[in-house]
Every structure is written in C-alpha cells, then in structure tokens.
Design a protein around this motif. Structure first.
Motif, mmCIF file in Angstrom:
data_model
loop_
_atom_site.group_PDB
_atom_site.id
_atom_site.type_symbol
_atom_site.label_atom_id
_atom_site.label_comp_id
_atom_site.label_asym_id
_atom_site.label_seq_id
_atom_site.Cartn_x
_atom_site.Cartn_y
_atom_site.Cartn_z
ATOM 1 N N GLY A 186 0.718 -1.056 0.077
ATOM 2 C CA GLY A 186 0.135 -0.044 0.109
ATOM 3 C C GLY A 186 0.935 1.433 -0.028
ATOM 4 N N MET A 187 0.229 2.200 0.848
ATOM 5 C CA MET A 187 1.417 3.383 1.059
ATOM 6 C C MET A 187 1.226 3.817 2.394
ATOM 7 S SD MET A 187 -0.285 5.785 -2.119
ATOM 8 C CE MET A 187 -0.800 5.147 -3.766
ATOM 9 N N LEU A 188 2.317 4.375 2.640
ATOM 10 C CA LEU A 188 2.643 4.883 4.024
ATOM 11 C C LEU A 188 2.189 6.381 4.276
ATOM 12 C CD1 LEU A 188 6.536 4.020 4.579
ATOM 13 C CD2 LEU A 188 4.400 2.838 5.602
ATOM 14 N N PRO A 189 1.828 6.853 5.112
ATOM 15 C CA PRO A 189 1.371 8.112 5.381
ATOM 16 C C PRO A 189 2.172 9.280 4.830
ATOM 17 C CG PRO A 189 1.101 7.143 7.350
ATOM 18 C CD PRO A 189 2.020 6.147 6.587
ATOM 19 N N PHE A 190 1.935 10.102 4.123
ATOM 20 C CA PHE A 190 2.481 11.269 3.384
ATOM 21 C C PHE A 190 2.898 12.159 4.449
ATOM 22 C CE2 PHE A 190 0.448 10.697 -1.027
ATOM 23 C CZ PHE A 190 0.892 9.537 -1.152
ATOM 24 N N VAL A 209 0.859 7.248 -9.974
ATOM 25 C CA VAL A 209 0.569 6.050 -9.330
ATOM 26 C C VAL A 209 1.040 4.917 -9.772
ATOM 27 C CG1 VAL A 209 -1.160 4.776 -7.816
ATOM 28 C CG2 VAL A 209 -1.582 7.075 -8.243
ATOM 29 N N PHE A 210 2.101 4.262 -9.293
ATOM 30 C CA PHE A 210 2.259 2.916 -10.006
ATOM 31 C C PHE A 210 1.929 1.614 -9.397
ATOM 32 C CE2 PHE A 210 6.001 5.706 -10.695
ATOM 33 C CZ PHE A 210 6.305 5.616 -12.045
ATOM 34 N N SER A 211 1.187 0.562 -10.013
ATOM 35 C CA SER A 211 0.682 -0.530 -9.715
ATOM 36 C C SER A 211 1.698 -1.400 -8.784
ATOM 37 C CB SER A 211 0.115 -1.249 -10.673
ATOM 38 O OG SER A 211 1.118 -1.692 -11.449
ATOM 39 N N SER A 212 1.121 -2.132 -7.924
ATOM 40 C CA SER A 212 2.069 -3.110 -7.184
ATOM 41 C C SER A 212 2.758 -4.006 -7.783
ATOM 42 C CB SER A 212 0.760 -3.988 -6.274
ATOM 43 O OG SER A 212 1.742 -4.982 -5.490
ATOM 44 N N TYR A 213 3.834 -4.080 -7.457
ATOM 45 C CA TYR A 213 4.967 -5.071 -8.147
ATOM 46 C C TYR A 213 4.873 -6.531 -7.770
ATOM 47 C CZ TYR A 213 7.508 -0.652 -8.754
ATOM 48 O OH TYR A 213 7.712 0.657 -9.113
ATOM 49 N N ASP A 214 3.753 -6.653 -6.682
ATOM 50 C CA ASP A 214 3.739 -8.251 -5.941
ATOM 51 C C ASP A 214 3.775 -9.137 -7.085
ATOM 52 O OD1 ASP A 214 4.249 -7.355 -3.586
ATOM 53 O OD2 ASP A 214 2.150 -7.373 -2.921
ATOM 54 N N PRO A 215 2.975 -8.967 -8.306
ATOM 55 C CA PRO A 215 2.810 -10.288 -9.242
ATOM 56 C C PRO A 215 4.051 -10.482 -9.816
ATOM 57 C CG PRO A 215 1.034 -8.509 -9.452
ATOM 58 C CD PRO A 215 1.953 -7.958 -8.639
ATOM 59 N N PHE A 216 5.112 -9.974 -9.740
ATOM 60 C CA PHE A 216 6.505 -10.143 -10.378
ATOM 61 C C PHE A 216 7.622 -9.916 -9.612
ATOM 62 C CE2 PHE A 216 6.251 -5.808 -11.630
ATOM 63 C CZ PHE A 216 7.414 -5.425 -11.452
ATOM 64 N N TYR A 217 7.436 -9.088 -8.224
ATOM 65 C CA TYR A 217 8.717 -8.806 -7.671
ATOM 66 C C TYR A 217 8.416 -8.735 -6.174
ATOM 67 C CZ TYR A 217 12.374 -5.967 -5.569
ATOM 68 O OH TYR A 217 13.299 -5.420 -4.614
ATOM 69 N N SER A 218 9.191 -9.345 -5.255
ATOM 70 C CA SER A 218 9.011 -9.218 -3.653
ATOM 71 C C SER A 218 10.370 -9.296 -2.977
ATOM 72 C CB SER A 218 7.960 -10.068 -3.357
ATOM 73 O OG SER A 218 7.940 -10.159 -1.704
ATOM 74 N N LEU A 260 -4.262 6.104 -3.280
ATOM 75 C CA LEU A 260 -4.384 4.726 -2.874
ATOM 76 C C LEU A 260 -5.499 4.286 -3.495
ATOM 77 C CD1 LEU A 260 -3.283 2.944 -0.514
ATOM 78 C CD2 LEU A 260 -4.759 3.769 1.097
ATOM 79 N N GLU A 261 -6.612 4.783 -3.663
ATOM 80 C CA GLU A 261 -7.763 4.208 -4.626
ATOM 81 C C GLU A 261 -7.528 3.640 -5.728
ATOM 82 O OE1 GLU A 261 -12.434 5.730 -6.037
ATOM 83 O OE2 GLU A 261 -11.318 6.751 -4.372
ATOM 84 N N VAL A 262 -6.671 4.685 -6.376
ATOM 85 C CA VAL A 262 -6.110 4.407 -7.820
ATOM 86 C C VAL A 262 -5.291 3.313 -7.661
ATOM 87 C CG1 VAL A 262 -4.844 5.080 -9.968
ATOM 88 C CG2 VAL A 262 -6.451 6.706 -8.822
ATOM 89 N N PHE A 263 -4.407 3.318 -6.730
ATOM 90 C CA PHE A 263 -3.479 2.309 -6.681
ATOM 91 C C PHE A 263 -4.105 0.640 -6.436
ATOM 92 C CE2 PHE A 263 -1.179 -0.660 -3.584
ATOM 93 C CZ PHE A 263 0.092 -0.748 -3.970
ATOM 94 N N GLU A 264 -5.053 0.657 -5.764
ATOM 95 C CA GLU A 264 -5.616 -0.519 -5.494
ATOM 96 C C GLU A 264 -6.549 -0.934 -6.952
ATOM 97 O OE1 GLU A 264 -8.344 0.334 -2.211
ATOM 98 O OE2 GLU A 264 -6.909 0.159 -0.768
#
Length: 295
Positions: A186-190, A209-218, A260-264
C-alpha cells in the motif's frame, strides 16, 4: 602449465570461476537464487549508469532540463530487466510551468517506471545519503537534484525552501516520494514536504501512481520473475490556489486517499495483465520445446 598446475597456483581464481559457471544453473532452478542474481545485476546496472550519466547530464545542467538525460541513461542500462510499464496520461506531465509530482515508493526498481515517464525540465528530491555514491552523485548534481536530510528538521526545511526557489528561478518541475521511504504494501502516511513546496510556490500537485509489483517482484519473499507488468497512472493536477502552509497536512491526506484508491484499482489490472503475459510466455515455451522434440 597444465590445468592442475593452474588450480594449484591460483585456487581463489579457480573457485571464483567455478562459482561463476554455476550462476546460470542457479538462475534457472532456484527462485531465490534468481532474485539475488537479478537484483544484484540491477544495482550494478544503476551504478554503471552513474558514470556515463555524468557526461549526458552536463548539457542539461546548462539548459535547465533537470534529470531528463540521467533517466534516459538509466533506462538504457536497465532495458534487460524485462519490465513492461504501461503509462496512462503521460501528456499531463509534459505541461509547461512548475508542478510538484508525487508518486508512491515501493522499491529501488521504481527507477524503471520513472525513466519511462520522466518529463522534461524535472528534478528529483532524494535522501541526503545518496549523494555519496560515486559517479551517481556528480550526475545528480548536474541534474539539479534536491538532497534532503530527513533526520534534521532545520536542514530539511532549508532544502524545501531551496527547492521552491530553484524551481521558480529555472522553471522546473520536481518529483517527490511523499512517503519518505519505501512501502512494502500500500502506501505509508505522506510527509508534508512536497505539499509545502507546492503551496509556497502556488503550483499544482500531479500524482503518479505505480501499480503493485507483487505479481512479479518481492523483496520480502525473494522472487523477481520475468515479464513484469506495471501500470503507471498519471492523475489530474490538484490545485493549491488559496491554500496556506497550515493546509498542507489536509492536502497530503487528500492526495494520499486519491492515490491509494487508484493504486488498488490499477494493481488488480496489472495482476491480470501479469497472468495473461505469463500464460502466453509458458505457451510459447511449450511450443518451442515441442518443435525441438519433433526435430
């Protein structure tokens, strides 16, 4: 000299060569091994890009074009990572005049997405410790980078004032990570710095906003797959007209909520793209294997 004599005379070189020859095998058979090899080569690529960036950024320093050529150099040196970035709304970043660009910060590989959508006449704000990296630091200076000491409030405030002044004098944009550090989920407080700059200068904020990298990187789970799929969404400018410094916290919370809404939303899309890309890749691999077997 026979190979046995060479081994006896140079045992450390021999061990190094043997380990080096094992890397392709480890890369293909171990998920964690692939992660460490790939991320190490990525850092090596960024470090290597620092030195030619010194040359490419000299003209941009005098032309007041910010870090445009530094990021193009990074893009060239990291093309092999096989990460596809779909950029939506990039034209919003190419606006004339000053803006504060804020984006979420997930990993050091953010530089791949940033390089593909980096606008002209834009500088970056980064932590003070990075200016000690050889090659990279000189290129950063020529790119008009704003360094911030996050652990010294007075110096951080001076850096923010300097950033606003530099932007005004040179008609520059500035790219800031308002979280201040990387967020695994997600995102930390700004933090308020980016929004203080925008309000002081009376200029808009543009979220990226960049989408989560979880599908290919962790980093936590130690995997770094091929064919990475990322969606970068550039949002509409958010005006700061009529706002005072006291409004910075509320503005930061508002922008974070929107991002955060767009990120999700785009993270779900990127995950679906990743599945489709993986299926196509496995299908091609299987077809290639069958053709080999037929021969």
């Amino acid at each position: 000299m026979s190979w046995v004599d060479f081994i006896d005379a140079h045992p450390y070189i021999t061990i190094f060569v043997i380990l080096l020859l094992q890397l392709p095998i480890i890369y293909q058979t171990s998920e964690k091994g692939k992660y460490f090899i790939k991320i190490s080569l990525f850092y090596l690529s960024i470090l290597s890009a620092g030195f030619p960036s010194v040359l490419t950024t000299i003209p941009t320093y005098f032309q007041c074009r910010g870090a445009i050529w530094a990021f193009r150099t990074f893009q060239f040196f990291t093309f092999w990572l096989d990460i596809d970035v779909e950029i939506r709304g990039k034209d919003k970043l190419e606006c004339n005049g000053q803006v504060v660009i804020v984006s979420n910060h997930q990993s050091s590989i953010d530089v791949v997405g940033m390089a593909k959508c980096w606008p002209d006449r834009c500088v970056v704000m980064m932590k003070n410790s990075l200016k000690w990296i050889p090659g990279f630091n000189v290129a950063a200076v020529f790119s008009n980078t704003i360094f911030v000491n996050r652990f010294n409030h007075e110096k951080a405030q001076e850096a923010l004032k300097f950033a606003a002044k530099t932007m005004s004098e040179r008609n520059l944009k500035i790219w800031v990570f308002p979280e201040g550090t990387r967020a695994a989920k997600g995102m930390l407080p700004f933090k308020k710095g980016a929004f203080n700059i925008a309000i002081r200068a009376g200029i808009p904020v543009i979220p990226v906003v960049f989408s989560s990298y979880d599908p290919f990187y962790s980093k936590e789970k130690r995997y770094f797959h091929d064919n990475g799929q990322v969606i970068a969404q550039v949002l509409d400018p958010i005006s700061t007209k009529g706002l005072s410094i006291d409004d910075a916290p509320a503005l930061a919370d508002r922008v974070r909520s929107i991002m955060l809404e767009v990120f999700e939303k785009i993270s779900v899309e990127a995950e679906e793209k990743q599945k489709i890309t993986n299926e196509k890749f496995h299908q091609k691999t299987a077809e290639a294997s069958m053709k080999k077997a037929d021969k």
